[in-house]
Scaffold this motif. Structure first.
Motif, PDB file in Angstrom:
ATOM      1  N   LEU A  40       3.113 -49.856   5.238  1.00 33.08           N
ATOM      2  CA  LEU A  40       3.730 -51.081   4.721  1.00 33.08           C
ATOM      3  C   LEU A  40       3.232 -51.399   3.320  1.00 33.08           C
ATOM      4  O   LEU A  40       4.000 -51.882   2.481  1.00 33.08           O
ATOM      5  CB  LEU A  40       3.453 -52.243   5.675  1.00 33.08           C
ATOM      6  CG  LEU A  40       4.121 -52.136   7.053  1.00 33.08           C
ATOM      7  CD1 LEU A  40       3.781 -53.359   7.900  1.00 33.08           C
ATOM      8  CD2 LEU A  40       5.630 -51.986   6.920  1.00 33.08           C
ATOM      9  N   GLY A  41       1.961 -51.127   3.055  1.00 32.29           N
ATOM     10  CA  GLY A  41       1.444 -51.350   1.710  1.00 32.29           C
ATOM     11  C   GLY A  41       2.114 -50.442   0.687  1.00 32.29           C
ATOM     12  O   GLY A  41       2.509 -50.887  -0.400  1.00 32.29           O
ATOM     13  N   LEU A  42       2.231 -49.149   1.025  1.00 38.81           N
ATOM     14  CA  LEU A  42       2.870 -48.206   0.109  1.00 38.81           C
ATOM     15  C   LEU A  42       4.336 -48.562  -0.103  1.00 38.81           C
ATOM     16  O   LEU A  42       4.838 -48.544  -1.239  1.00 38.81           O
ATOM     17  CB  LEU A  42       2.751 -46.786   0.661  1.00 38.81           C
ATOM     18  CG  LEU A  42       3.455 -45.693  -0.151  1.00 38.81           C
ATOM     19  CD1 LEU A  42       2.881 -45.595  -1.559  1.00 38.81           C
ATOM     20  CD2 LEU A  42       3.347 -44.350   0.568  1.00 38.81           C
ATOM     21  N   LEU A  43       5.039 -48.908   0.962  1.00 41.85           N
ATOM     22  CA  LEU A  43       6.464 -49.187   0.838  1.00 41.85           C
ATOM     23  C   LEU A  43       6.728 -50.511   0.130  1.00 41.85           C
ATOM     24  O   LEU A  43       7.775 -50.683  -0.502  1.00 41.85           O
ATOM     25  CB  LEU A  43       7.124 -49.147   2.210  1.00 41.85           C
ATOM     26  CG  LEU A  43       7.122 -47.736   2.817  1.00 41.85           C
ATOM     27  CD1 LEU A  43       7.688 -47.739   4.219  1.00 41.85           C
ATOM     28  CD2 LEU A  43       7.894 -46.770   1.938  1.00 41.85           C
ATOM     29  N   ALA A  44       5.799 -51.429   0.183  1.00 43.75           N
ATOM     30  CA  ALA A  44       5.924 -52.629  -0.643  1.00 43.75           C
ATOM     31  C   ALA A  44       5.842 -52.254  -2.119  1.00 43.75           C
ATOM     32  O   ALA A  44       6.581 -52.798  -2.957  1.00 43.75           O
ATOM     33  CB  ALA A  44       4.827 -53.634  -0.278  1.00 43.75           C
ATOM     34  N   GLU A  45       4.962 -51.311  -2.463  1.00 45.10           N
ATOM     35  CA  GLU A  45       4.903 -50.814  -3.844  1.00 45.10           C
ATOM     36  C   GLU A  45       6.210 -50.132  -4.230  1.00 45.10           C
ATOM     37  O   GLU A  45       6.723 -50.314  -5.348  1.00 45.10           O
ATOM     38  CB  GLU A  45       3.743 -49.825  -3.992  1.00 45.10           C
ATOM     39  CG  GLU A  45       2.366 -50.437  -3.819  1.00 45.10           C
ATOM     40  CD  GLU A  45       1.267 -49.379  -3.894  1.00 45.10           C
ATOM     41  OE1 GLU A  45       1.608 -48.181  -4.084  1.00 45.10           O
ATOM     42  OE2 GLU A  45       0.090 -49.732  -3.758  1.00 45.10           O
ATOM     43  N   VAL A  46       6.759 -49.334  -3.333  1.00 43.82           N
ATOM     44  CA  VAL A  46       8.020 -48.641  -3.580  1.00 43.82           C
ATOM     45  C   VAL A  46       9.139 -49.653  -3.826  1.00 43.82           C
ATOM     46  O   VAL A  46       9.953 -49.504  -4.746  1.00 43.82           O
ATOM     47  CB  VAL A  46       8.361 -47.716  -2.394  1.00 43.82           C
ATOM     48  CG1 VAL A  46       9.787 -47.200  -2.485  1.00 43.82           C
ATOM     49  CG2 VAL A  46       7.375 -46.552  -2.330  1.00 43.82           C
ATOM     50  N   SER A  47       9.164 -50.695  -3.017  1.00 40.51           N
ATOM     51  CA  SER A  47      10.188 -51.724  -3.182  1.00 40.51           C
ATOM     52  C   SER A  47      10.056 -52.440  -4.519  1.00 40.51           C
ATOM     53  O   SER A  47      11.047 -52.657  -5.228  1.00 40.51           O
ATOM     54  CB  SER A  47      10.098 -52.733  -2.030  1.00 40.51           C
ATOM     55  OG  SER A  47      11.015 -53.788  -2.197  1.00 40.51           O
ATOM     56  N   ARG A  48       8.830 -52.806  -4.899  1.00 40.52           N
ATOM     57  CA  ARG A  48       8.612 -53.490  -6.175  1.00 40.52           C
ATOM     58  C   ARG A  48       8.996 -52.603  -7.362  1.00 40.52           C
ATOM     59  O   ARG A  48       9.413 -53.107  -8.410  1.00 40.52           O
ATOM     60  CB  ARG A  48       7.148 -53.927  -6.293  1.00 40.52           C
ATOM     61  CG  ARG A  48       6.779 -55.095  -5.395  1.00 40.52           C
ATOM     62  CD  ARG A  48       5.438 -55.678  -5.785  1.00 40.52           C
ATOM     63  NE  ARG A  48       4.346 -54.747  -5.554  1.00 40.52           N
ATOM     64  CZ  ARG A  48       3.658 -54.672  -4.412  1.00 40.52           C
ATOM     65  NH1 ARG A  48       3.961 -55.467  -3.392  1.00 40.52           N
ATOM     66  NH2 ARG A  48       2.646 -53.804  -4.291  1.00 40.52           N
ATOM     67  N   ALA A  49       8.884 -51.293  -7.190  1.00 42.29           N
ATOM     68  CA  ALA A  49       9.249 -50.359  -8.258  1.00 42.29           C
ATOM     69  C   ALA A  49      10.743 -50.069  -8.291  1.00 42.29           C
ATOM     70  O   ALA A  49      11.193 -49.260  -9.097  1.00 42.29           O
ATOM     71  CB  ALA A  49       8.471 -49.053  -8.086  1.00 42.29           C
ATOM     72  N   ASN A  50      11.512 -50.722  -7.404  1.00 42.09           N
ATOM     73  CA  ASN A  50      12.966 -50.541  -7.353  1.00 42.09           C
ATOM     74  C   ASN A  50      13.342 -49.100  -7.023  1.00 42.09           C
ATOM     75  O   ASN A  50      14.330 -48.557  -7.531  1.00 42.09           O
ATOM     76  CB  ASN A  50      13.614 -50.963  -8.677  1.00 42.09           C
ATOM     77  CG  ASN A  50      15.073 -51.317  -8.510  1.00 42.09           C
ATOM     78  OD1 ASN A  50      15.501 -51.811  -7.470  1.00 42.09           O
ATOM     79  ND2 ASN A  50      15.866 -51.071  -9.540  1.00 42.09           N
ATOM     80  N   THR A  51      12.526 -48.483  -6.179  1.00 45.34           N
ATOM     81  CA  THR A  51      12.744 -47.104  -5.757  1.00 45.34           C
ATOM     82  C   THR A  51      13.449 -47.094  -4.407  1.00 45.34           C
ATOM     83  O   THR A  51      13.159 -47.914  -3.537  1.00 45.34           O
ATOM     84  CB  THR A  51      11.392 -46.369  -5.649  1.00 45.34           C
ATOM     85  OG1 THR A  51      10.767 -46.354  -6.934  1.00 45.34           O
ATOM     86  CG2 THR A  51      11.569 -44.944  -5.166  1.00 45.34           C
ATOM     87  N   THR A  52      14.377 -46.163  -4.238  1.00 40.36           N
ATOM     88  CA  THR A  52      15.137 -46.016  -2.999  1.00 40.36           C
ATOM     89  C   THR A  52      14.489 -44.945  -2.125  1.00 40.36           C
ATOM     90  O   THR A  52      13.959 -43.951  -2.627  1.00 40.36           O
ATOM     91  CB  THR A  52      16.595 -45.634  -3.308  1.00 40.36           C
ATOM     92  OG1 THR A  52      17.189 -46.669  -4.103  1.00 40.36           O
ATOM     93  CG2 THR A  52      17.409 -45.463  -2.039  1.00 40.36           C
ATOM     94  N   VAL A  53      14.569 -45.143  -0.807  1.00 39.88           N
ATOM     95  CA  VAL A  53      13.915 -44.262   0.164  1.00 39.88           C
ATOM     96  C   VAL A  53      14.954 -43.506   0.985  1.00 39.88           C
ATOM     97  O   VAL A  53      15.910 -44.107   1.481  1.00 39.88           O
ATOM     98  CB  VAL A  53      13.017 -45.097   1.108  1.00 39.88           C
ATOM     99  CG1 VAL A  53      12.609 -44.293   2.326  1.00 39.88           C
ATOM    100  CG2 VAL A  53      11.791 -45.597   0.364  1.00 39.88           C
ATOM    101  N   LEU A  54      14.762 -42.193   1.120  1.00 45.64           N
ATOM    102  CA  LEU A  54      15.511 -41.390   2.085  1.00 45.64           C
ATOM    103  C   LEU A  54      14.687 -41.273   3.361  1.00 45.64           C
ATOM    104  O   LEU A  54      13.505 -40.937   3.310  1.00 45.64           O
ATOM    105  CB  LEU A  54      15.765 -39.977   1.545  1.00 45.64           C
ATOM    106  CG  LEU A  54      16.791 -39.761   0.445  1.00 45.64           C
ATOM    107  CD1 LEU A  54      16.847 -38.278   0.084  1.00 45.64           C
ATOM    108  CD2 LEU A  54      18.157 -40.259   0.843  1.00 45.64           C
TER     109      LEU A  54
END
Length: 246
Positions: free
Chosen positions: A117-131
């Motif tokens: 959850l910590g990593l994916l919060a960073e991913v979300s803040r960076a406006n990065t999309t996840v497969l």
């Protein structure tokens, strides 16, 4: 970049879900960059977002490192992320890829654990999309993850007809969930998703060479959708989600 004719309109075709590199038990043309580009030409696909097979089947850090060797501008690197102190590190979005892949089943981590959850919060803040592959998670895990990180854009791949009830419930609940077309092979399944949830939530993807690319590519040519919606599915949505980086 070239473009191709779909339903009479010239549009860009972006494969959001493709693998570069050798597979453990199959001699695939896409084992190297030259072979993969040749396959894209054969399938009339303009560009592809690629994960390296070594990141899927081996050490993600090794596979991600190999992405830096890509020279053809039609191939866009998709690193595999693993959370935690034994993972691939943090994600700040600076100079990094606009699309990443998660493989919790292959690399043994919990999608809703504190490290994830910590990593994916960073991913979300960076406006990065996840497969995220449907086979890698349960519907309940997707629901918890999307709820815990509400700004995270997720493209669920490899869904198929057996997932339709669970998938429909998730898409009704979480507006930033999307699907790819790699295994939406049932009669008018892509049309159904586009008409019910909006064409902006469906992205062309093949999963090749693990799954077939000819079927989804032919399906793209024969979609019974307005030209504008077909263009979104073919590549417009990928261009939007990836910030025009493709």
């Amino acid at each position: 970049m070239t473009s191709h004719q779909i339903l009479g309109a010239a549009i860009t075709v972006v494969d959001i879900n493709r693998v570069l590199g050798p597979l453990p038990n199959d001699a695939v043309p896409s084992r190297d960059e030259t072979g993969l580009v040749r396959e894209l030409d054969r399938m009339r696909i303009d560009t592809a977002c690629v994960v390296h097979s070594h990141a899927l089947h081996g050490d993600p850090r090794d596979g991600n490192g190999r992405l830096s060797d890509i020279g053809d501008r039609r191939l866009h690197p998709v690193p595999v992320l693993v959370p935690g102190p034994l993972g691939t590190g943090g994600w700040d979005g600076e100079g990094t890829a606009p699309l990443v892949r998660l493989c919790p089943d292959r690399h043994g981590w919990n999608t809703t654990g504190p490290h994830a959850l910590g990593l994916l919060a960073e991913v979300s803040r960076a406006n990065t999309t996840v497969l995220l592959a449907w086979e890698a998670v349960t519907a309940a895990e997707v629901h918890l993850l999307a709820g815990a990180v509400p700004g995270l854009r997720i493209v669920l791949t490899g869904t198929g007809y057996r997932s339709l009830r669970d998938l429909g419930e998730l898409l009704d609940t979480h507006p930033l969930l999307h699907v790819d077309t790699s295994t939406l092979a049932g009669h008018r399944q892509v049309e159904w998703f586009a008409q019910r949830y909006g064409a902006h939530r469906v992205l062309f993807g093949t999963g090749a060479p693990v799954t077939d690319d000819a079927g989804p590519r032919h399906q793209l040519d024969t979609l019974d959708l307005p030209d504008g919606d077909a263009a979104l599915v073919a590549g417009g949505n990928a261009l939007r989600l990836l910030g025009g980086a493709v």
